[in-house]
Design an enzyme around this catalytic site. Structure first.
Site, mmCIF file in Angstrom:
data_model
loop_
_atom_site.group_PDB
_atom_site.id
_atom_site.type_symbol
_atom_site.label_atom_id
_atom_site.label_comp_id
_atom_site.label_asym_id
_atom_site.label_seq_id
_atom_site.Cartn_x
_atom_site.Cartn_y
_atom_site.Cartn_z
ATOM 1 N N CYS A 2 0.870 -1.166 0.000
ATOM 2 C CA CYS A 2 0.000 0.000 0.000
ATOM 3 C C CYS A 2 0.904 1.212 0.000
ATOM 4 O O CYS A 2 1.563 1.518 0.994
ATOM 5 C CB CYS A 2 -0.906 -0.003 1.236
ATOM 6 S SG CYS A 2 -1.922 1.494 1.386
ATOM 7 N N GLU A 106 -3.726 1.277 -6.246
ATOM 8 C CA GLU A 106 -2.807 0.270 -6.762
ATOM 9 C C GLU A 106 -2.795 0.383 -8.279
ATOM 10 O O GLU A 106 -3.761 0.870 -8.889
ATOM 11 C CB GLU A 106 -3.205 -1.146 -6.354
ATOM 12 C CG GLU A 106 -2.606 -1.676 -5.078
ATOM 13 C CD GLU A 106 -1.119 -1.470 -4.870
ATOM 14 O OE1 GLU A 106 -0.399 -1.229 -5.880
ATOM 15 O OE2 GLU A 106 -0.677 -1.539 -3.735
#
Length: 233
Positions: A2, A106
């Site tokens: 992340c 992402e």
């Protein structure tokens, strides 16, 4: 991993969501659309009686580190190896925090390069990523408070996009994660296990992934354009 996330809610929404007395702290949060490593992030800890809100630098610097350069390499901690890594072991036992977010980014590889996605709850609600924090004393004697986001294996939504995702806690599990008296150590195996059971992928059916503009690719961009879906007209 992340490596970027968003927190676009208002200060008032944060205070209400985490049951924090608005008189206990001066407002510091503004909506953020592209939060990146080494920046200051909003975090929640518990002081033993109430939740407290503050800011931590994203990228963990262990209390025993010789310098702060390790922080940029420790933005994420793998849930499977928290006890194996000296930098994360004691924070896992004693210094757990919540990192509020309403989306994370992402990038999915494709024939044209990489397509960014903003991933969050299908409801659009605020959520809490499981985090760890530590305090490093600078050579000048100042305190540097830093944090890391814990990651886990991907759920079925994330599998086509990336092989890791942040641990997102259910609201009903947040108090346990923050509980200071829940000393997760080898002397308390049942408490340790209860915490480990929280470190799992969030249900895929309750999440969504929306393709967004490559505006988010640059950390210099922190505007609503970062979260705007490219599928919109």
């Amino acid at each position: 991993m992340c490596g970027r996330f968003t927190l676009t809610v208002t200060w008032e929404e944060l205070m209400t969501r985490y049951l924090i007395d608005p008189e206990s702290v001066s407002p510091f949060h503004i909506p953020r659309y592209n939060i990146a490593p080494t920046q200051m992030v909003t975090a929640i800890i518990n002081d033993g009686s109430t939740n407290r809100i503050g800011q931590l630098q994203w990228g963990l610097v262990p209390s025993w580190a010789k310098d702060s350069s390790t922080g940029a390499k420790m933005i994420n901690a793998r849930s499977e190896t928290l006890e194996e890594k000296p930098a994360y072991r004691m924070p896992f036992y004693r210094k757990r925090c919540l990192i509020p977010a309403d989306g994370f980014y992402e990038w999915q590889k494709n024939e044209n390069g990489k397509q960014p996605f903003r991933i969050g709850l299908r409801s659009g609600d605020l959520f809490s990523m499981a985090g760890l924090y530590d305090i490093w004393i600078t050579p000048s004697g100042e305190k540097l408070s830093t944090c890391t986001v814990i990651t886990t294996e991907p759920n079925t939504l994330m599998v086509p996009i990336h092989n890791r995702m942040p641990v997102i806690l259910r609201p009903e599990d947040e108090a346990l994660w923050l509980e200071r008296t829940t000393a997760a150590s080898e002397r308390n195996p049942s408490n340790l296990q209860s915490l480990k059971e929280l470190l799992k992928p969030y249900p895929a059916q309750d999440m969504q992934a929306v393709p967004v503009s490559t505006t988010v690719n640059s950390v210099k961009n922190d505007t609503e354009d970062c979260i705007r879906s490219i599928t919109r007209s």
